[in-house]
Design a protein around this motif. Structure first.
Motif, short mmCIF file in Angstrom:
data_model
loop_
_atom_site.label_atom_id
_atom_site.label_comp_id
_atom_site.label_asym_id
_atom_site.label_seq_id
_atom_site.Cartn_x
_atom_site.Cartn_y
_atom_site.Cartn_z
N GLY A 414 0.83 -1.20 0.00
CA GLY A 414 0.00 0.00 0.00
C GLY A 414 0.86 1.25 0.00
N LEU A 415 0.38 2.32 -0.65
CA LEU A 415 1.13 3.57 -0.72
C LEU A 415 0.46 4.65 0.09
CD1 LEU A 415 3.28 5.50 -1.92
CD2 LEU A 415 1.70 5.87 -3.84
N VAL A 443 -5.07 4.34 7.26
CA VAL A 443 -6.46 4.13 6.88
C VAL A 443 -6.53 3.78 5.40
CG1 VAL A 443 -8.74 5.21 6.68
CG2 VAL A 443 -7.28 5.72 8.65
N VAL A 444 -7.36 2.77 5.04
CA VAL A 444 -7.54 2.39 3.64
C VAL A 444 -8.37 3.47 2.95
CG1 VAL A 444 -8.46 0.69 2.05
CG2 VAL A 444 -7.43 -0.05 4.21
N LEU A 445 -7.78 4.11 1.92
CA LEU A 445 -8.47 5.19 1.21
C LEU A 445 -9.11 4.71 -0.08
CD1 LEU A 445 -5.81 8.04 1.59
CD2 LEU A 445 -7.74 7.48 3.10
N PHE A 454 -3.12 0.27 -4.09
CA PHE A 454 -3.71 0.26 -2.74
C PHE A 454 -3.29 1.57 -2.09
CE2 PHE A 454 -5.24 -3.03 0.41
CZ PHE A 454 -5.53 -2.12 1.40
N SER A 455 -4.26 2.50 -1.90
CA SER A 455 -3.96 3.83 -1.36
C SER A 455 -4.29 3.89 0.12
CB SER A 455 -4.75 4.91 -2.11
OG SER A 455 -4.39 4.90 -3.48
N LEU A 456 -3.34 4.42 0.90
CA LEU A 456 -3.50 4.53 2.36
C LEU A 456 -3.26 5.96 2.81
CD1 LEU A 456 -1.38 1.40 3.37
CD2 LEU A 456 -3.87 1.51 3.19
N GLY A 457 -3.66 6.26 4.05
CA GLY A 457 -3.42 7.58 4.63
C GLY A 457 -3.18 7.49 6.11
#
Length: 584
Positions: A414-415, A443-445, A454-457
């Motif tokens: 995830g990035l 957090v999974v965005l 896979f976008s994360l924050g």
């Protein structure tokens, strides 16, 4: 070079030279007794000539010969056997012999071999004159060629042995062939012969015949005469043809020598024949049907097949499904989880692998294959396992200028983009805040299965302070904050952690100000009025001049007058505001 030949001395019918009956001729060389003995035998024996002799006896390895002289002479048996090793010598047999000399003790010294040689030299002269051939046996290798027995030793140069260089010259020793006489010198016992001249004549005849029968599309059998990097040279029986490496097989050929050897007989098809230059282009693969005509039927999209790895490149591997049919497994189609630096880390040339057909383009002879499609796709269940909005925990696998990669599970990273690391902090590089191997929560965005993203924050773990800014700082509110930056176009004021407002240069005073630089300083406390706020744009516009005319303005001006009396040098309006802030 014109051969040097010696004329043979005139002979009588029995091979002897007649006596010269001139009055003085020979009288000084021959005494009366010799003439008497010769007359007694009715035969003239002359040294240096050939005479016919009769076998009158055998003694061990010697043969007793009578040539009509007063005494018989012996000749070694080996001189008779050299001509024919299996011949039986019997009393009464007649042979031509050479009269070498008269011995001091009486009798003659005879030679069968020299008699044969004299006869051979006459034959050699006649053969060359008539452009005939002579039979000879290759005896041994000598400097520059081979020694050949044609009755006398003859020299066969390497260049005259065959039409093409012979690799194994020793294999020719003991073989008998016909030869042309190129030149000879009887005095020096020198004969030069050629086998190639005979082969060239035969080849020329065959070429003429072939010119009238050879046609394009014809199937013919030839012999491989030479192998190069680019193809095979094939003797078709009169002329040579070239089969280029690309016409040897529908499949991949690294070098023609991997398939054929010099001397092999091979069936080929005539692809092109130029009669003017006698150039013939040949093909082997054209004897078979192009396998790509049946590829769409044999290898439909979605089918699972087995093939052999024949080549590895930086971008993937080529797999041979059958002779002449290859497909590419792109590096992106090799594994769901592993991201190899090079395909050679996963497979080797020669490996038999199972693959899935992804795409077939028979017109351009291309097949796209996949290895990972035979394994479950982890991205098929990732949305169920990690729904948007859920909080996950993972180790930092890599840090780049644009963000941080977190390991989710095998094959899925995830990035966290740099913009999603904090609501309030200005982070120039993620490495300022995080380290590789560190475990963090995010957090999974967003999940993009098609593009495998896979976008994360991280900042989403806390509320966005700008969400409450609209209600906390409504228009008309007087706020107080710290100056964080002074630019040519305005003053930035921090109202709280992560919330900044801007006093544009046009909102500093009703009076025209060239620049706020020098009037205000970073760290000073400043009061201003909120004139607009936007949580979407994350902007709050502030104004100082909006305070003018009210209580704040009166207080500021009062403080300004006090400041003027307290300091020796004149103060600006900005100095006054700073002084007021200091007092507070």
């Amino acid at each position: 070079d014109k051969p040097v030949q010696e004329e043979a001395n005139p002979m009588t019918t029995n091979g002897t030279q007649p006596v010269d009956t001139g009055e003085n001729n020979g009288s000084e060389d021959m005494n009366f007794a010799e003439l008497f003995e010769q007359g007694e035998h009715n035969t003239v024996i002359t040294v240096g000539e050939v005479a016919t002799g009769t076998v009158v006896g055998m003694n061990n390895d010697l043969v007793l010969i009578d040539v009509g002289d007063k005494a018989e002479s012996y000749i070694p048996l080996s001189e008779f056997r050299h001509e024919d090793p299996d011949r039986e010598i019997n009393i009464g047999d007649q042979f031509e012999v050479f009269i070498e000399r008269r011995k001091d003790e009486g009798g003659l010294e005879l030679s069968r071999e020299k008699a044969i040689a004299i006869k051979v030299w006459d034959e050699i002269a006649k053969i060359q004159e008539e452009d005939g051939t002579i039979e000879g046996r290759i005896e041994s290798r000598v400097k520059g060629g081979m020694s050949v027995d044609v009755g006398v030793p003859a020299f066969l140069p390497y260049s005259q042995i065959d039409l093409r260089p012979v690799k194994d010259l020793d294999s020719l020793i003991g073989n008998t062939y016909d030869f042309k006489v190129l030149k000879f010198n009887r005095k020096r016992n020198n004969v030069v012969i050629s086998r190639r001249a005979i082969l060239e004549e035969e080849r020329a005849k065959l070429r003429e015949k072939m010119r009238s029968t050879l046609e394009e599309g014809q199937t013919i059998v030839g012999t491989i005469t030479n192998i190069t990097d680019y193809g095979l040279f094939i003797d078709l029986g009169g002329m040579d043809g070239l089969c280029h490496i690309t016409d040897l097989s529908w499949g991949r050929v690294s070098h023609p020598s991997k398939l054929y050897n010099v001397g092999d007989e091979i069936e080929v098809k005539v692809l092109k024949y130029d009669k003017d230059s006698d150039r013939v282009s040949l093909g082997v693969k054209q004897l078979k049907e192009d396998p790509w005509t049946k590829v769409p039927e044999k290898y439909p999209v979605g089918s699972t097949v087995t093939g052999k790895v024949v080549s590895i490149t930086d971008y993937g591997v080529f797999v041979e499904l059958e002779e002449g049919v290859e497909g590419l497994v792109h590096i992106s189609e090799m594994s769901w989880s592993k991201k190899p630096r090079h395909p050679s880390k996963m497979v080797s040339v020669g490996d038999e692998i199972e693959i899935k057909v992804l795409k077939v383009e028979a017109e351009t002879k291309r097949i796209s294959l996949g290895m990972k499609q035979l394994q479950p796709n982890p991205w098929d269940v990732v949305e169920e396992s990690y729904p948007v909005g859920s909080v996950i925990e993972g180790k930092i696998k890599n840090i780049t200028d644009f963000g941080v990669f977190i390991g989710i599970e095998e094959g899925i990273d995830g990035l966290i983009h740099v913009s999603d690391l904090s609501w309030t902090e200005r982070i120039k590089h993620p490495s300022e805040k995080y380290a590789k191997g560190e475990t963090i929560q995010a957090v999974v965005l967003k999940i993009d299965k098609d593009n495998e993203r896979f976008s994360l924050g991280v900042k989403q773990l806390e509320p966005d302070p700008w969400a409450a800014a609209v209600s906390k700082y409504p228009t008309g509110t007087i706020v107080e904050g710290t100056i964080t930056n002074v630019t040519e176009f305005g003053i930035f004021v921090q109202l709280e952690e992560g919330i900044e407002g801007l006093v544009h240069i046009s909102e500093i005073s009703k009076e025209k100000i060239q620049t706020p630089v020098g009037m205000f300083h970073v760290g000073d406390t400043l009061k201003a009025m909120v004139i607009s706020v936007s949580s979407e744009d994350r902007k709050i516009a502030l104004s100082l001049k909006a305070l003018e005319g009210g209580e704040e303005e009166a207080k500021v001006r009062e403080d300004y007058e006090k400041k003027q009396h307290a300091v020796a040098s004149p103060s600006t309006f900005g100095d006054l505001l700073k002084a007021a802030a200091d007092e507070k």
